[in-house]
Scaffold this motif. Structure first.
Motif, PDB file in Angstrom:
ATOM      1  N   ILE A  97      88.474  -4.769 -30.618  1.00 23.49           N
ATOM      2  CA  ILE A  97      88.619  -3.315 -29.962  1.00 23.49           C
ATOM      3  C   ILE A  97      88.245  -4.036 -28.255  1.00 23.49           C
ATOM      4  CG2 ILE A  97      86.893  -2.191 -31.602  1.00 23.49           C
ATOM      5  CD1 ILE A  97      84.572  -2.304 -30.345  1.00 23.49           C
ATOM      6  N   ASP A  98      88.317  -3.049 -27.705  1.00 22.48           N
ATOM      7  CA  ASP A  98      87.817  -2.744 -25.934  1.00 22.48           C
ATOM      8  C   ASP A  98      86.453  -1.892 -26.039  1.00 22.48           C
ATOM      9  OD1 ASP A  98      89.959  -3.454 -24.440  1.00 22.48           O
ATOM     10  OD2 ASP A  98      91.264  -1.759 -25.761  1.00 22.48           O
ATOM     11  N   LEU A  99      85.173  -2.608 -25.422  1.00 22.10           N
ATOM     12  CA  LEU A  99      84.492  -2.173 -25.680  1.00 22.10           C
ATOM     13  C   LEU A  99      84.016  -1.691 -24.239  1.00 22.10           C
ATOM     14  CD1 LEU A  99      81.918  -1.484 -27.804  1.00 22.10           C
ATOM     15  CD2 LEU A  99      81.348  -3.448 -26.873  1.00 22.10           C
ATOM     16  N   ILE A 100      83.498   0.128 -24.488  1.00 19.84           N
ATOM     17  CA  ILE A 100      82.666   0.713 -23.192  1.00 19.84           C
ATOM     18  C   ILE A 100      81.316   1.168 -23.594  1.00 19.84           C
ATOM     19  CG2 ILE A 100      83.211   2.657 -21.441  1.00 19.84           C
ATOM     20  CD1 ILE A 100      85.846   1.798 -23.647  1.00 19.84           C
ATOM     21  N   GLY A 101      80.214   0.967 -22.602  1.00 23.11           N
ATOM     22  CA  GLY A 101      79.213   1.430 -23.078  1.00 23.11           C
ATOM     23  C   GLY A 101      78.319   1.737 -21.654  1.00 23.11           C
ATOM     24  N   ASN A 102      77.999   2.828 -22.027  1.00 24.32           N
ATOM     25  CA  ASN A 102      76.518   3.372 -20.494  1.00 24.32           C
ATOM     26  C   ASN A 102      75.501   3.335 -20.858  1.00 24.32           C
ATOM     27  OD1 ASN A 102      75.862   6.523 -19.701  1.00 24.32           O
ATOM     28  ND2 ASN A 102      76.100   5.211 -17.875  1.00 24.32           N
TER      29      ASN A 102
END
Length: 296
Positions: A97-102
């Motif tokens: 995956i490409d992982l994105i977090g906030n």
């Protein structure tokens, strides 16, 4: 994506940790989005609208938040959340995956990356908990309410009378949720209901929400420091500079700690939840970053 479309598209992945709520949009390689507190996957809708032509975008609801259902004794610590993400990927048959977090989702993304670097094509981190720089002092009173079992009334008041919450925010008072946006106009009554109603809908959910706050322990991110120093995964850091919780020094701490980090993009008018009210500030750099990663 309006709220009706969000509800219509929600589904669950049944894993050891619980029934994990998620929605999916787009085409191409998978990008997984992890929100913060007290939000759910709907937080990412505007960013996903801008990148779904390049990625199959999956936004999950973390344990203790949103529409995810968990057992009364389920561990909701950040490390347990990262473990849950691996379970979901396995259940969906997704390898990389490409992982994105906030926000807290960014800390969970770091922990997942430290434990499963082989499963990442890339990592994007926005304003979030980093190393020993959290929990922010502004949330300590909320944590104390969670510890005392008095958290629900704080958010129930916002849910019941969002008009009064707006008036307090307009007077300059520090109102939970509202203080995390540069443009709190995005918080319509309906969006507030979407975020807060499921958290307060039963005693078990209230207790899970309280456990989420009580899981704020920077030992979970300090423990991955050595692994982050070895992390070669291409990483982009996009940071709102008007965030009252996470100073930009932590963006540069990540930049110089993670060997795969390529750069920091500063969002001059962004607060903590800028992916929702400033989506172009994240989507544009992220699309460019993905294109660069694909060329390598």
């Amino acid at each position: 994506m309006d709220i009706a479309a969000f509800h219509a598209s929600r589904r669950t992945a049944v894993v050891s940790s619980g029934r994990i709520a998620l929605f999916e949009r787009g085409q191409g390689p998978v990008a997984l989005f992890i929100h913060g507190v007290p939000l759910n996957g709907y937080h990412w809708r505007h960013v996903i609208e801008r990148v779904q032509h390049r990625r199959t975008c999956i936004a999950i609801d973390l344990m203790g938040l949103g529409y995810t259902e968990i057992g009364a004794s389920q561990d909701v610590s950040f490390t347990a959340q990262a473990r849950m993400i691996a379970e979901v990927l396995n259940a969906l048959g997704i390898e990389k995956i490409d992982l994105i977090g906030n926000d807290s989702g960014g800390a969970i993304a770091q922990i997942f990356a430290a434990h499963h670097p082989e499963r990442l094509r890339s990592l994007v981190l926005t304003n979030c908990d980093v190393h020993d720089g959290w929990p922010p002092p502004q949330v300590l009173p909320i944590m104390e309410h969670a510890r005392n079992g008095t958290l629900a009334p704080i958010f129930q008041r916002i849910l019941d009378r969002p008009d009064l919450a707006r008036e307090s925010h307009a007077r300059g008072e520090s109102v939970p949720l509202f203080r995390s946006y540069a443009d709190s106009g995005f918080l319509t009554d309906e969006v507030i209901g979407l975020y807060l109603q499921p958290l307060l809908s039963s005693q078990q959910r209230i207790e899970a929400f309280q456990r989420y706050w009580l899981g704020f322990d920077n030992a979970h991110t300090v423990a991955i420091h050595a692994a982050l120093k070895r992390l070669q995964v291409p990483t982009l850091i996009v940071w709102g500079l008007k965030d009252i919780f996470f100073d930009k020094k932590w963006a540069y701490w990540l930049r110089y700690t993670i060997p795969g980090a390529m750069r920091v993009i500063e969002v001059a008018d962004g607060r903590l939840f800028f992916p929702e009210d400033r989506p172009d500030a994240l989507a544009g750099p992220m699309l460019q970053f993905w294109a660069e990663v694909e060329k390598t």
